[in-house]
Design a protein around this motif. Structure first.
Motif, PDB file in Angstrom:
ATOM      1  N   LYS A 167      15.879  -1.938   5.290  1.00 52.50           N
ATOM      2  CA  LYS A 167      14.632  -2.663   5.535  1.00 52.50           C
ATOM      3  C   LYS A 167      13.451  -1.966   4.865  1.00 52.50           C
ATOM      4  N   ALA A 168      13.403  -0.642   4.940  1.00 53.47           N
ATOM      5  CA  ALA A 168      12.321   0.121   4.305  1.00 53.47           C
ATOM      6  C   ALA A 168      12.363  -0.075   2.798  1.00 53.47           C
ATOM      7  N   HIS A 169      13.578  -0.077   2.238  1.00 52.92           N
ATOM      8  CA  HIS A 169      13.727  -0.278   0.796  1.00 52.92           C
ATOM      9  C   HIS A 169      13.224  -1.674   0.405  1.00 52.92           C
ATOM     10  N   LYS A 170      13.556  -2.677   1.182  1.00 50.62           N
ATOM     11  CA  LYS A 170      13.116  -4.040   0.896  1.00 50.62           C
ATOM     12  C   LYS A 170      11.595  -4.166   1.007  1.00 50.62           C
ATOM     13  N   GLU A 171      11.017  -3.518   2.001  1.00 50.43           N
ATOM     14  CA  GLU A 171       9.558  -3.556   2.142  1.00 50.43           C
ATOM     15  C   GLU A 171       8.879  -2.885   0.960  1.00 50.43           C
ATOM     16  N   GLU A 223      10.105  -2.586  -2.038  1.00 47.69           N
ATOM     17  CA  GLU A 223      10.298  -3.461  -3.192  1.00 47.69           C
ATOM     18  C   GLU A 223       9.320  -4.638  -3.136  1.00 47.69           C
ATOM     19  N   ALA A 224       9.117  -5.198  -1.959  1.00 47.35           N
ATOM     20  CA  ALA A 224       8.186  -6.317  -1.794  1.00 47.35           C
ATOM     21  C   ALA A 224       6.762  -5.865  -2.102  1.00 47.35           C
ATOM     22  N   GLN A 225       6.389  -4.683  -1.662  1.00 44.23           N
ATOM     23  CA  GLN A 225       5.045  -4.168  -1.936  1.00 44.23           C
ATOM     24  C   GLN A 225       4.847  -3.960  -3.435  1.00 44.23           C
ATOM     25  N   ASP A 226       5.885  -3.454  -4.086  1.00 48.72           N
ATOM     26  CA  ASP A 226       5.807  -3.241  -5.533  1.00 48.72           C
ATOM     27  C   ASP A 226       5.653  -4.574  -6.267  1.00 48.72           C
ATOM     28  N   LEU A 227       6.430  -5.563  -5.856  1.00 48.66           N
ATOM     29  CA  LEU A 227       6.328  -6.882  -6.487  1.00 48.66           C
ATOM     30  C   LEU A 227       4.949  -7.490  -6.268  1.00 48.66           C
ATOM     31  N   LEU A 228       4.422  -7.338  -5.060  1.00 53.41           N
ATOM     32  CA  LEU A 228       3.091  -7.863  -4.763  1.00 53.41           C
ATOM     33  C   LEU A 228       2.030  -7.167  -5.616  1.00 53.41           C
TER      34      LEU A 228
END
Length: 71
Positions: free
Chosen positions: A4-8, A10-15
């Motif tokens: 979950k931390a990895h996905k968050e 990754e999402a922050q990086d994409l944003l």
């Protein structure tokens, strides 16, 4: 939890990258629009000042800006 931390992350990086892209696109669009407007204004000046020549002007005899687009 680690997944979950990895996905968050990754999402922050994409944003972040998305927002950077939007900022760059806005700069490019503003530049394009500014130059298009300048070209329109220059064209009006050319039409006003050289209409007495009936569309003919000496080679390199017009002091104006032209806008080229390869869209």
């Amino acid at each position: 939890m680690q997944f979950k931390a990895h996905k968050e992350e990754e999402a922050q990086d994409l944003l972040k990258r998305y927002k950077e892209h939007l900022a760059k696109a806005k700069l490019e669009r503003n530049y394009y629009n500014k130059n298009t407007k300048l070209a329109e204004e220059q064209r009006k000046l050319v039409d006003q000042n050289y209409s007495i020549l009936k569309g003919k002007a000496p080679f390199c005899g017009i002091d104006a800006v032209a806008h080229y687009s390869y869209d």
